[in-house]
Design a protein around this motif. Structure first.
Motif, PDB file in Angstrom:
ATOM      1  N   LEU A   1       0.858  -1.189   0.000  1.00  0.00           N
ATOM      2  CA  LEU A   1       0.000   0.000   0.000  1.00  0.00           C
ATOM      3  C   LEU A   1       0.892   1.236   0.000  1.00  0.00           C
ATOM      4  N   LEU A   2       0.710   2.088  -0.997  1.00  0.00           N
ATOM      5  CA  LEU A   2       1.415   3.367  -1.007  1.00  0.00           C
ATOM      6  C   LEU A   2       0.394   4.490  -0.837  1.00  0.00           C
ATOM      7  N   ILE A   3       0.597   5.315   0.186  1.00  0.00           N
ATOM      8  CA  ILE A   3      -0.335   6.404   0.487  1.00  0.00           C
ATOM      9  C   ILE A   3       0.369   7.744   0.269  1.00  0.00           C
ATOM     10  N   THR A   4      -0.290   8.633  -0.452  1.00  0.00           N
ATOM     11  CA  THR A   4       0.187  10.008  -0.538  1.00  0.00           C
ATOM     12  C   THR A   4      -1.004  10.929  -0.306  1.00  0.00           C
ATOM     13  N   PHE A   5      -0.784  12.250  -0.415  1.00  0.00           N
ATOM     14  CA  PHE A   5      -1.824  13.167   0.063  1.00  0.00           C
ATOM     15  C   PHE A   5      -2.659  13.828  -1.020  1.00  0.00           C
ATOM     16  N   THR A   6      -2.195  13.819  -2.247  1.00  0.00           N
ATOM     17  CA  THR A   6      -2.991  14.416  -3.323  1.00  0.00           C
ATOM     18  C   THR A   6      -3.170  13.411  -4.448  1.00  0.00           C
ATOM     19  N   ARG A   7      -4.267  13.551  -5.157  1.00  0.00           N
ATOM     20  CA  ARG A   7      -4.547  12.652  -6.271  1.00  0.00           C
ATOM     21  C   ARG A   7      -3.476  12.792  -7.355  1.00  0.00           C
ATOM     22  N   LYS A   8      -3.055  14.051  -7.569  1.00  0.00           N
ATOM     23  CA  LYS A   8      -2.045  14.317  -8.597  1.00  0.00           C
ATOM     24  C   LYS A   8      -0.732  13.586  -8.271  1.00  0.00           C
ATOM     25  N   ALA A   9      -0.299  13.681  -7.000  1.00  0.00           N
ATOM     26  CA  ALA A   9       0.930  13.007  -6.572  1.00  0.00           C
ATOM     27  C   ALA A   9       0.787  11.497  -6.685  1.00  0.00           C
ATOM     28  N   CYS A  10      -0.399  11.012  -6.367  1.00  0.00           N
ATOM     29  CA  CYS A  10      -0.678   9.575  -6.426  1.00  0.00           C
ATOM     30  C   CYS A  10      -0.570   9.070  -7.863  1.00  0.00           C
ATOM     31  N   GLU A  11      -1.180   9.804  -8.793  1.00  0.00           N
ATOM     32  CA  GLU A  11      -1.145   9.422 -10.208  1.00  0.00           C
ATOM     33  C   GLU A  11       0.276   9.510 -10.763  1.00  0.00           C
ATOM     34  N   ASN A  12       1.016  10.544 -10.346  1.00  0.00           N
ATOM     35  CA  ASN A  12       2.393  10.719 -10.783  1.00  0.00           C
ATOM     36  C   ASN A  12       3.271   9.547 -10.318  1.00  0.00           C
ATOM     37  N   MET A  13       3.097   9.165  -9.049  1.00  0.00           N
ATOM     38  CA  MET A  13       3.873   8.053  -8.482  1.00  0.00           C
ATOM     39  C   MET A  13       3.546   6.746  -9.229  1.00  0.00           C
ATOM     40  N   LYS A  14       2.272   6.540  -9.487  1.00  0.00           N
ATOM     41  CA  LYS A  14       1.837   5.313 -10.165  1.00  0.00           C
ATOM     42  C   LYS A  14       2.397   5.241 -11.589  1.00  0.00           C
ATOM     43  N   SER A  15       2.334   6.358 -12.317  1.00  0.00           N
ATOM     44  CA  SER A  15       2.810   6.359 -13.708  1.00  0.00           C
ATOM     45  C   SER A  15       4.330   6.157 -13.758  1.00  0.00           C
ATOM     46  N   ARG A  16       5.058   6.748 -12.813  1.00  0.00           N
ATOM     47  CA  ARG A  16       6.514   6.570 -12.773  1.00  0.00           C
ATOM     48  C   ARG A  16       6.889   5.117 -12.478  1.00  0.00           C
ATOM     49  N   PHE A  17       6.100   4.499 -11.604  1.00  0.00           N
ATOM     50  CA  PHE A  17       6.351   3.093 -11.270  1.00  0.00           C
ATOM     51  C   PHE A  17       6.093   2.193 -12.481  1.00  0.00           C
ATOM     52  N   ILE A  18       4.971   2.412 -13.161  1.00  0.00           N
ATOM     53  CA  ILE A  18       4.587   1.575 -14.310  1.00  0.00           C
ATOM     54  C   ILE A  18       5.630   1.652 -15.433  1.00  0.00           C
ATOM     55  N   LYS A  19       6.225   2.852 -15.606  1.00  0.00           N
ATOM     56  CA  LYS A  19       7.242   3.019 -16.651  1.00  0.00           C
ATOM     57  C   LYS A  19       8.495   2.190 -16.364  1.00  0.00           C
ATOM     58  N   LYS A  20       8.744   1.901 -15.083  1.00  0.00           N
ATOM     59  CA  LYS A  20       9.979   1.202 -14.701  1.00  0.00           C
ATOM     60  C   LYS A  20       9.784  -0.293 -14.478  1.00  0.00           C
ATOM     61  N   VAL A  21       8.551  -0.705 -14.161  1.00  0.00           N
ATOM     62  CA  VAL A  21       8.331  -2.104 -13.758  1.00  0.00           C
ATOM     63  C   VAL A  21       7.178  -2.727 -14.533  1.00  0.00           C
ATOM     64  N   SER A  22       7.376  -3.949 -14.944  1.00  0.00           N
ATOM     65  CA  SER A  22       6.302  -4.725 -15.570  1.00  0.00           C
ATOM     66  C   SER A  22       5.898  -5.816 -14.585  1.00  0.00           C
ATOM     67  N   THR A  23       4.694  -5.692 -14.039  1.00  0.00           N
ATOM     68  CA  THR A  23       4.220  -6.660 -13.048  1.00  0.00           C
ATOM     69  C   THR A  23       2.740  -6.938 -13.254  1.00  0.00           C
TER      70      THR A  23
END
Length: 640
Positions: free
Chosen positions: A49-71
């Motif tokens: 579970l990754l928690i952040t405080f804004t939707r924008k930050a959450c989406e940014n974190m998710k997109s950066r992760f997806i670009k680096k990892v295939s799972t």
């Protein structure tokens, strides 16, 4: 690839970890790498579970992760509010309506009217601040430390609860309280979530309030917890954020550990030195080092002006000078405490046709409805087209029936409305004939007037002032703010030859590729090559009513200033005018003196009693060491 401190954080393995990450130290990179490491070790994404405080930050974190990892199974990316909403919906109530922030403001305006003569935006925000802090504190009114009177707070809390109950609405604090109560009463449900989330990572941990943290503790009892934040950047106390949680982390969690990111990769060293000097004056903070990785000095300029409008001229000239060596307008940011601070500077940008971008998605001064109405009314005076008429007919004194609207809809929108209506005059009622005749008569007069008289005609002869006053009352708008905006635009429009020229200028400068304008809060998490902090004077908007006292916390204000100055990469400009909106203020923010290590900054002389008595465009009268002295204003500004 990573520095030694980043590596320690990525590969640490304690159960409860706090990573203290100063501005520009690469905290987001560390969080992403931590996620990648867990997935690489075979941890199922559904158990993270990754928690952040804004939707924008959450989406940014998710997109950066997806670009680096295939799972096949992604980690769970949530804001605190999103997580609580999901838990409530799954276990308590499937149909939830969240109260809109504008509705909260409107409700509080009506409550305040019973306590104060004049309801201002500042008073409303002060009360919202205390209401949010109280609701997120999980304390009784007796135990809650507040600047409001306990009677008034009790009244607001009770009325707000009744309002939400009557309208079947939840706010985000309600969601948190529902989850907390659920976990207290249903250990079986709590254990289900504990079993699911075996690894919990929290970004922007400094923004945690007491209830969020209590839930986090319950969820992470048997899980690995990795929290990342910087209490020096905790600027949401009005929402209940509690920076002391970070300071006391190792006291709260036994066998836990704090790690520190020490290198700043963003700013040049003069900016780092200045910001470090400022924030060292706060007491509620972790002791930490901040070392710049860049060897260039950079620029920190602190400059005083007589009037706030002079800041705009300085900024525009400075930007044009810097851009001679290349760069984009989007490299620059003008930051401020409140939206109204920006107006005097915006004038120069509009006048010089320089593109701007508002950082606050919910605030664009050019999109305020009453400003657009006045522009449309002035455009109608110049060109009485059907298109322009349809934008203004229901906002003026004259009453028109639906008949007229139905008639004109059959014609080209560029056709003259008076020609069209007069050609169909036999189809109109006596009332419509009278209204169209009187309107045409006034418009023909106003056409001959200069722009200043046209604006007065819109407000008075066409009756827009009456219209807006009715709207202020019916929608509980801040009347003082509305009138201030209108007065500002009135003075701004007079600098143009016609309303068409003004409208074209305003339309052309609004661009995402322009100079960034925004509150310091809206700039959090961003960085710019050059930052201008404007109106950097001591905050003096004191509220004297005994029931509504100003919420002011010096450490919070210093943190806000710190966040603003640490957005700068190469250049930082801090600007302090003596007159803001025509009001005299001779005290620059004390934080400027702290940053410069000059605690007499902005003050003439060496004695505490040295005070300015009077200042004008040419002369300054002041008392130095008890003696009355005079000086040329330009010379005075140069030495202070």
């Amino acid at each position: 690839m990573f520095d030694e401190y980043q590596n320690k954080a990525i590969f640490c393995n304690e159960d409860k970890v706090l990573l203290v990450a100063s501005p520009g130290s690469g905290k987001t990179t560390v969080i992403i790498e931590k996620l990648i490491k867990l997935i690489g070790e075979g941890v199922n994404g559904d158990n993270i579970l990754l928690i952040t405080f804004t939707r924008k930050a959450c989406e940014n974190m998710k997109s950066r992760f997806i670009k680096k990892v295939s799972t096949s199974t992604l980690p769970n990316f949530y804001t605190f509010h999103g997580l609580f909403y999901k838990i409530v919906k799954e276990n308590i109530k499937s149909d939830i309506d969240i109260i809109d922030e504008s509705l909260i403001e409107e409700f509080l305006k009506n409550c305040l009217k019973k306590y104060v003569d004049v309801v201002t935006e500042y008073k409303i925000k002060s009360v919202i601040c205390e209401l949010n802090r109280f609701n997120s504190s999980n304390k009784s009114i007796e135990d809650f430390d507040t600047s409001l009177s306990k009677d008034f707070l009790s009244y607001i809390v009770k009325e707000y609860k009744k309002f939400k109950l009557k309208n079947e609405l939840f706010d985000f604090n309600d969601l948190a309280i529902e989850v907390l109560n659920l976990f207290d009463k249903r250990e079986d449900i709590l254990n289900l979530y504990r079993e699911k989330f075996k690894y919990i990572l929290v970004d922007e941990f400094q923004d945690c309030d007491d209830i969020q943290f209590k839930i986090l503790k319950m969820l992470s009892e048997n899980s690995k917890l990795f929290c990342v934040g910087d209490e020096d950047q905790s600027i949401y106390q009005f929402r209940g954020a509690n920076p002391s949680i970070m300071v006391n982390f190792c006291k709260i969690f036994k066998n836990s550990k704090k790690y520190y990111l020490k290198y700043n990769y963003r700013s040049k060293y003069s900016i780092i030195d200045f910001s470090r000097n400022v924030i060292l004056n706060n007491k509620i903070r972790n002791e930490k080092q901040l070392i710049g990785k860049k060897i260039e000095e950079g620029e920190v300029i602190c400059k005083k002006f007589l009037e706030d409008i002079e800041q705009g001229t300085y900024i525009v000239n400075d930007i044009e000078c810097i851009m001679k060596n290349g760069g984009e307008l989007s490299d620059f940011a003008v930051l401020y405490r409140n939206h109204s601070d920006s107006f005097s500077v915006l004038s120069e940008f509009i006048k010089r046709n320089i593109k701007i971008n508002f950082l606050d998605s919910n605030f664009n001064i050019f999109e305020q409805f009453y400003i657009k109405d006045i522009i449309n009314l002035l455009l109608f005076i110049d060109e009485c087209t059907i298109n322009n008429f349809e934008k203004i007919y229901n906002k003026i004194t004259f009453i028109f029936s639906r008949k007229i609207i139905n008639i004109i809809k059959k014609y080209d929108y560029n056709a003259d409305v008076f020609s069209v209506v007069n050609s169909n005059i036999d189809k109109l009622s006596t009332s419509d004939k009278r209204s169209i005749y009187n309107l045409e008569k006034i418009i023909s007069r106003l056409k001959k007037y200069p722009l200043e008289s046209k604006i007065k005609g819109v407000l008075n002869k066409l009756g827009y002032l009456t219209y807006i006053n009715n709207i202020i009352t019916s929608k509980s708008l801040d009347g003082e703010e509305v009138k201030y905006f209108i007065k500002y635009f009135y003075n701004l429009m007079l600098k143009f030859n016609s309303i068409g020229e003004f409208d074209k200028s305003v339309s052309s400068i609004n661009s995402i590729h322009g100079v960034n304008f925004g509150t310091i809060h809206s700039s959090k998490g961003m960085e710019f090559k050059c930052v201008y902090i404007i109106n950097a004077q001591k905050f003096k908007d004191q509220v004297t009513n005994s029931n509504i006292n100003v919420f002011y916390d010096e450490e919070e204000e210093r943190r806000i200033f710190y966040v603003g100055i640490t957005r700068a990469i190469d250049r930082l400009r801090i600007l302090s005018p003596y007159f803001i909106n025509g009001k005299f203020n001779d005290e620059p923010l004390k934080f400027i003196g702290e940053g410069l290590m000059n605690f007499r900054y902005g003050k003439f002389g060496i004695n505490e009693n040295d005070k300015i008595k009077k200042i004008s465009k040419t002369k300054v009268l002041f008392y130095n060491n008890g003696k009355k002295k005079r000086m040329n204003t330009k010379d005075y500004l140069n030495i202070t």
